[in-house]
Design a protein around this motif. Structure first.
Motif, PDB file in Angstrom:
ATOM      1  N   VAL A 169      43.287 -29.424 -76.609  1.00 17.76           N
ATOM      2  CA  VAL A 169      44.671 -29.419 -76.264  1.00 17.76           C
ATOM      3  C   VAL A 169      44.908 -30.178 -75.008  1.00 17.76           C
ATOM      4  N   GLY A 170      45.587 -31.299 -75.186  1.00 22.10           N
ATOM      5  CA  GLY A 170      46.101 -32.231 -73.902  1.00 22.10           C
ATOM      6  C   GLY A 170      45.145 -33.483 -74.064  1.00 22.10           C
ATOM      7  N   ASP A 171      44.146 -33.696 -74.779  1.00 25.21           N
ATOM      8  CA  ASP A 171      43.398 -34.726 -74.884  1.00 25.21           C
ATOM      9  C   ASP A 171      43.866 -35.931 -75.774  1.00 25.21           C
ATOM     10  N   THR A 172      43.422 -37.064 -75.539  1.00 22.80           N
ATOM     11  CA  THR A 172      43.761 -38.299 -76.299  1.00 22.80           C
ATOM     12  C   THR A 172      42.521 -38.475 -77.025  1.00 22.80           C
ATOM     13  N   VAL A 173      42.379 -38.452 -78.372  1.00 19.09           N
ATOM     14  CA  VAL A 173      40.995 -38.538 -79.165  1.00 19.09           C
ATOM     15  C   VAL A 173      41.322 -39.735 -79.971  1.00 19.09           C
ATOM     16  N   ASP A 174      40.320 -40.489 -80.463  1.00 19.32           N
ATOM     17  CA  ASP A 174      40.251 -41.739 -81.370  1.00 19.32           C
ATOM     18  C   ASP A 174      39.702 -41.345 -82.696  1.00 19.32           C
ATOM     19  N   VAL A 175      40.639 -41.680 -83.646  1.00 22.39           N
ATOM     20  CA  VAL A 175      40.237 -41.334 -84.991  1.00 22.39           C
ATOM     21  C   VAL A 175      40.164 -42.456 -85.910  1.00 22.39           C
ATOM     22  N   PRO A 176      38.940 -43.122 -86.221  1.00 17.47           N
ATOM     23  CA  PRO A 176      38.500 -44.305 -86.945  1.00 17.47           C
ATOM     24  C   PRO A 176      38.871 -44.317 -88.558  1.00 17.47           C
TER      25      PRO A 176
ATOM     26  N   GLU B  23      50.337 -36.353 -81.983  1.00 15.93           N
ATOM     27  CA  GLU B  23      51.295 -37.508 -81.713  1.00 15.93           C
ATOM     28  C   GLU B  23      50.508 -38.932 -81.392  1.00 15.93           C
ATOM     29  N   VAL B  24      51.036 -39.874 -82.261  1.00 18.40           N
ATOM     30  CA  VAL B  24      50.233 -41.215 -82.126  1.00 18.40           C
ATOM     31  C   VAL B  24      50.729 -41.656 -80.895  1.00 18.40           C
ATOM     32  N   VAL B  25      49.778 -42.549 -80.020  1.00 23.39           N
ATOM     33  CA  VAL B  25      49.835 -43.039 -78.682  1.00 23.39           C
ATOM     34  C   VAL B  25      49.443 -44.630 -78.899  1.00 23.39           C
ATOM     35  N   GLY B  26      48.904 -44.903 -79.917  1.00 23.26           N
ATOM     36  CA  GLY B  26      48.307 -46.277 -80.087  1.00 23.26           C
ATOM     37  C   GLY B  26      47.784 -46.357 -81.381  1.00 23.26           C
TER      38      GLY B  26
ATOM     39  N   SER C 267      52.689 -49.932 -87.291  1.00 19.68           N
ATOM     40  CA  SER C 267      53.798 -49.154 -86.674  1.00 19.68           C
ATOM     41  C   SER C 267      53.696 -47.551 -86.897  1.00 19.68           C
ATOM     42  N   TYR C 268      54.428 -46.805 -86.270  1.00 19.46           N
ATOM     43  CA  TYR C 268      54.250 -45.434 -86.645  1.00 19.46           C
ATOM     44  C   TYR C 268      55.604 -44.701 -86.237  1.00 19.46           C
ATOM     45  N   ASP C 269      55.867 -43.571 -86.508  1.00 22.32           N
ATOM     46  CA  ASP C 269      56.918 -42.702 -86.326  1.00 22.32           C
ATOM     47  C   ASP C 269      56.474 -41.203 -86.196  1.00 22.32           C
ATOM     48  N   ASN C 270      56.485 -40.937 -84.896  1.00 25.51           N
ATOM     49  CA  ASN C 270      56.059 -39.564 -84.639  1.00 25.51           C
ATOM     50  C   ASN C 270      57.192 -38.355 -85.093  1.00 25.51           C
ATOM     51  N   SER C 271      58.318 -38.899 -85.158  1.00 25.92           N
ATOM     52  CA  SER C 271      59.285 -37.719 -85.350  1.00 25.92           C
ATOM     53  C   SER C 271      59.062 -37.422 -87.106  1.00 25.92           C
ATOM     54  N   LYS C 272      58.325 -38.385 -87.694  1.00 27.77           N
ATOM     55  CA  LYS C 272      58.347 -38.099 -89.362  1.00 27.77           C
ATOM     56  C   LYS C 272      57.005 -37.833 -89.436  1.00 27.77           C
TER      57      LYS C 272
ATOM     58  N   THR D 150      30.926 -53.689 -94.329  1.00 32.12           N
ATOM     59  CA  THR D 150      31.443 -52.397 -93.946  1.00 32.12           C
ATOM     60  C   THR D 150      31.920 -52.736 -92.668  1.00 32.12           C
ATOM     61  N   THR D 151      33.077 -52.105 -92.471  1.00 36.24           N
ATOM     62  CA  THR D 151      33.772 -52.294 -90.926  1.00 36.24           C
ATOM     63  C   THR D 151      34.936 -51.298 -90.688  1.00 36.24           C
ATOM     64  N   THR D 152      35.209 -51.427 -89.480  1.00 35.97           N
ATOM     65  CA  THR D 152      36.191 -50.227 -89.091  1.00 35.97           C
ATOM     66  C   THR D 152      37.652 -51.182 -89.207  1.00 35.97           C
ATOM     67  N   LEU D 153      38.644 -50.795 -90.176  1.00 33.85           N
ATOM     68  CA  LEU D 153      39.570 -51.422 -90.247  1.00 33.85           C
ATOM     69  C   LEU D 153      40.557 -51.226 -88.980  1.00 33.85           C
ATOM     70  N   PHE D 154      40.648 -49.969 -88.564  1.00 37.69           N
ATOM     71  CA  PHE D 154      41.575 -49.440 -87.367  1.00 37.69           C
ATOM     72  C   PHE D 154      41.377 -48.435 -86.658  1.00 37.69           C
ATOM     73  N   THR D 155      41.765 -47.984 -85.626  1.00 32.96           N
ATOM     74  CA  THR D 155      41.577 -46.700 -84.964  1.00 32.96           C
ATOM     75  C   THR D 155      42.703 -46.128 -84.502  1.00 32.96           C
ATOM     76  N   VAL D 156      42.819 -44.974 -84.947  1.00 34.65           N
ATOM     77  CA  VAL D 156      44.393 -44.519 -84.294  1.00 34.65           C
ATOM     78  C   VAL D 156      44.047 -43.428 -82.904  1.00 34.65           C
ATOM     79  N   GLU D 157      44.923 -43.715 -81.958  1.00 30.60           N
ATOM     80  CA  GLU D 157      44.920 -42.999 -80.936  1.00 30.60           C
ATOM     81  C   GLU D 157      45.685 -41.622 -81.038  1.00 30.60           C
ATOM     82  N   PHE D 158      45.138 -40.333 -80.937  1.00 30.53           N
ATOM     83  CA  PHE D 158      46.016 -39.139 -81.362  1.00 30.53           C
ATOM     84  C   PHE D 158      46.017 -38.528 -79.839  1.00 30.53           C
ATOM     85  N   LYS D 159      47.112 -37.852 -79.620  1.00 30.02           N
ATOM     86  CA  LYS D 159      47.438 -36.902 -78.349  1.00 30.02           C
ATOM     87  C   LYS D 159      47.491 -35.719 -78.887  1.00 30.02           C
ATOM     88  N   ILE D 160      46.678 -34.590 -78.546  1.00 28.50           N
ATOM     89  CA  ILE D 160      46.787 -33.411 -78.996  1.00 28.50           C
ATOM     90  C   ILE D 160      47.949 -32.488 -78.345  1.00 28.50           C
TER      91      ILE D 160
END
Length: 354
Positions: free
Chosen positions: A48-55, A80-83, A107-112, A132-142
């Motif tokens: 809780v409170g951390d920001t983690v990366d999900v590839p 919550e997506v922060v980036g 783009s992202y919508d944290n309300s939906k 093989t590659t990483t397309l993108f990484t999502v930064e989530f805040k818990i």
């Protein structure tokens, strides 16, 4: 030819913008043939409170990828997506058309509770994704809420508008999706990562696994500061049951400080420091001299400091000066009485002989 390439680039950019607003419809979402590639969403744990990366990654595709569009869903009450960071392609909208890896938008919508990403090869198929590659990484805040545990991160592959991959001929690719999850919890880490004193040296040296310490300071040090740092930034640290302050007063002798670390989940751990402030050496020296019978002044009466007996000196005339001398050297009353008796005895004996 140059004009044709520019037109293709513009078409690719327009396609990407359209995907962000409304993902491409692709038959790949319902294609039952063998997959051309597999897209994998990461499985990650966090507190809780951390920001983690999900590839979000793909394996080596059977055919080159010229464009894709992805809509990923998450629980917005827990996350919550922060980036969103591009893994392949450039997110610089002003210059990405000149980048051989193509253009990436998101783009992202944290309300939906959804995010959308899109990418296109702006070289008209000269630089498709083939490895093989990483397309993108999502930064989530818990979020700091009551909803803990596994939070699914999914792409609805049954929905034609949620997933679209195409090859250089603009033919749809069949994509197998391995959904992921972000498992959230409250930290049980109640360790300190550092512990320091403004004066004195901790014995033994600090280690998070050692919970008892000693230190000594000179008498001139009448206060001390204690600097602590919790290993988990979300833990709470108190000293002697109260929030840490800048300075702590020291009494002469032992001063005990109890440092408590409270983890997010309630786990508690105590560290103890005993700081010894030395005695005033000036006072100690004066007391030592007094114990030896030394007096700062003389007079008609003295106190024998070895046993507290109050005695009176005799007039310093003739042999009586010896009596006074014995009384003033700080010997005990019994010893003084014996000496006085001996002096009087020998004085009378001498007078008789004379």
């Amino acid at each position: 030819m140059k004009l044709a390439v520019n037109v293709i680039k513009l078409m690719a950019l327009a396609l990407l913008v359209a995907v962000l607003v409304h993902p491409l419809k692709s038959e790949a979402a319902v294609n039952t043939s063998a997959p051309d590639l597999t897209m994998t969403i990461g499985n990650v744990k966090g507190y809780v409170g951390d920001t983690v990366d999900v590839p979000v990654k793909i394996n080596k595709p059977n055919k080159g990828i010229a464009a894709y569009g992805v809509e990923l869903n998450y629980d917005s009450s827990a996350l919550e997506v922060v980036g969103i960071k591009e893994g392949y392609g450039s997110g610089d909208t002003a210059a990405c058309s000149q980048n051989k890896e193509g253009c990436f938008w998101s783009s992202y919508d944290n309300s939906k509770g959804y995010l959308r990403t899109a990418w296109a090869d702006t070289t008209a198929g000269d630089h498709p994704i083939t490895e093989t590659t990483t397309l993108f990484t999502v930064e989530f805040k818990i979020k700091d809420g009551k909803k803990l545990g596994a939070n699914p991160l999914t792409v609805d592959s049954s929905n034609k508008e949620s997933l679209s991959f195409s090859d250089v001929s603009n033919h749809p690719l069949n994509v197998e999706v391995e959904n992921g999850q972000l498992t959230t919890a409250k930290s049980s880490n109640a360790d300190l990562s550092s512990l320091q004193l403004s004066n004195g040296k901790l014995t033994p040296a600090f280690s998070k696994t050692v919970d008892t310490y000693k230190a000594s300071v000179a008498h001139s040090v009448d206060s001390i500061s204690i600097a602590t740092k919790a290993e988990d930034a979300h833990s709470t640290v108190t000293i002697n049951g109260k929030p840490a302050t800048d300075q702590y007063s020291l009494e002469t002798g032992d001063n005990t400080f109890k440092i408590n670390v409270q983890a997010q989940d309630g786990t508690s751990k105590d560290y103890t420091i005993k700081v010894t402030r030395e005695k005033d050496q000036t006072t100690v020296n004066n007391q030592t001299d007094s114990g030896k019978g030394t007096h700062a002044s003389t007079g008609t009466s003295q106190t024998d400091s070895s046993n507290g007996t109050h005695v009176k000196t005799l007039p310093k005339t003739g042999d009586d000066s010896y009596i006074d001398r014995y009384l003033n050297i700080g010997i005990g009353a019994v010893t003084a009485a014996i000496l006085i008796t001996l002096v009087i005895y020998y004085r009378k004996k001498r007078m008789t002989q004379d």
